[in-house]
Design a protein around this motif. Structure first.
Motif, PDB file in Angstrom:
ATOM      1  N   ARG A  59     -53.446 107.125   7.198  1.00  0.00           N
ATOM      2  CA  ARG A  59     -52.031 107.343   7.531  1.00  0.00           C
ATOM      3  C   ARG A  59     -51.566 108.707   7.014  1.00  0.00           C
ATOM      4  N   THR A  60     -52.030 109.058   5.816  1.00  0.00           N
ATOM      5  CA  THR A  60     -51.687 110.365   5.257  1.00  0.00           C
ATOM      6  C   THR A  60     -52.256 111.489   6.130  1.00  0.00           C
ATOM      7  N   ASP A  62     -52.851 111.366   9.252  1.00  0.00           N
ATOM      8  CA  ASP A  62     -52.071 111.404  10.496  1.00  0.00           C
ATOM      9  C   ASP A  62     -50.724 112.093  10.266  1.00  0.00           C
ATOM     10  N   ILE A  63     -50.045 111.709   9.193  1.00  0.00           N
ATOM     11  CA  ILE A  63     -48.724 112.283   8.891  1.00  0.00           C
ATOM     12  C   ILE A  63     -48.841 113.799   8.701  1.00  0.00           C
ATOM     13  N   LEU A  64     -49.926 114.197   8.056  1.00  0.00           N
ATOM     14  CA  LEU A  64     -50.120 115.604   7.702  1.00  0.00           C
ATOM     15  C   LEU A  64     -50.745 116.426   8.830  1.00  0.00           C
ATOM     16  N   GLU A  65     -51.169 115.738   9.901  1.00  0.00           N
ATOM     17  CA  GLU A  65     -51.871 116.406  11.016  1.00  0.00           C
ATOM     18  C   GLU A  65     -53.209 116.980  10.553  1.00  0.00           C
TER      19      GLU A  65
END
Lengths: 123, 150
Positions: A59-60, A62-65
């Motif tokens: 998830r991190t 993904d959030i951070l790209e």
């Protein structure tokens, strides 16, 4: 550095990722087990090296790209994390190397850390 | 907070539910992507949202996060029911953490959460009442030239 080259250098297993995703170019990397630190210091397009195998690591990313995740110490993402990686199209590798060693191998082959690569870009 | 509403959506966050943790933030990110918002704004919003959501999951019983997107800004309002923060100034200090070993095992609790939310926001307000809960107001302008304190 292509993700395929990272896989080769770390003798990593492809947990999930298509042939096309293994051709992704990675410009910089960040390693941490604390996702708070990754969120505070990471940058888009980076490779994430971590030993945290729960869904929050994916998830991190993904959030951070982040472009890809390498799990060190032979870790694999948990079921929920793997599912999320597939949904979000984030390739996942697993290496038996320890964190220090994995980072050292990539750095000596030219893959810079996030702050270093950021400074060089600005210069 | 003025401006014509483009979108408003609320998310329930359950304290202690690490399995669901981060799902609201992922949804917020997907919504902003669908709206065609600038990627750097999406990234800042996603980071602030995720940190705030994790704080509710880790410390509170439950909380609600409301996302509003206007032509000018992304606005996030969070209200939780939980222990509250006795010393906000201390909590805003980088590296200060009251995280338990369980929270750290989940990859959080480095004491970077609140400072990182502030860093990624153009406007950030926090208020808290011990024994009741904490409220956050986060604004990220869609036009990067608009600053909170010109």
């Amino acid at each position: 550095m292509k993700l395929r080259e990272i896989q080769r250098l770390l003798q990593a297993e492809v947990v999930w990722g298509t042939e096309a995703l293994l051709e992704t170019n990675i410009e910089c990397a960040c390693s941490a087990d604390l996702m708070s630190d990754v969120l505070a210091f990471g940058q888009p397009g980076q490779l994430l090296l971590t030993g945290l195998s729960n869904a929050q690591s994916v998830r991190t990313a993904d959030i951070l790209e982040a472009k890809a995740i390498v799990y060190v110490r032979g870790k694999w993402p948990d079921e929920e994390g793997l599912e999320l990686a597939m949904v979000k199209g984030i390739p996942v590798l697993s290496t038996k190397r320890m964190m220090y060693e994995a980072c050292g191998i990539l750095y000596t082959h030219g893959l810079l850390g996030i702050l270093v690569s950021d400074t060089i870009k600005k210069e | 907070m003025s401006g014509e509403n483009v979108l408003s959506q609320s998310f329930e966050i359950i304290g202690g539910n690490f399995g669901r943790a981060g799902k609201a933030s992922t949804t917020v990110k997907d919504i902003l992507k669908e709206l065609g918002i600038d990627p750097s704004i999406i990234r800042r919003t996603a980071i602030a949202t995720y940190e705030a959501e994790m704080n509710v999951v880790m410390y509170a019983e439950k909380g609600e996060m409301t996302l509003r997107v206007t032509p000018e800004m992304v606005h996030l309002h969070l209200q939780d029911q939980g222990p509250g923060i006795p010393d906000i100034k201390l909590a805003m200090k980088e590296g200060y953490s009251t995280a338990t070993p369980e929270m750290r095992e989940m990859g959080f609790g480095a004491g970077m959460g609140l400072p990182n939310i502030k860093k990624n926001s153009d406007l950030f307000e926090i208020s808290s009442e011990v024994g009741k809960g904490t409220r956050l107001e986060i604004v990220i302008y869609l036009n990067p030239k608009v600053k909170a304190n010109p």
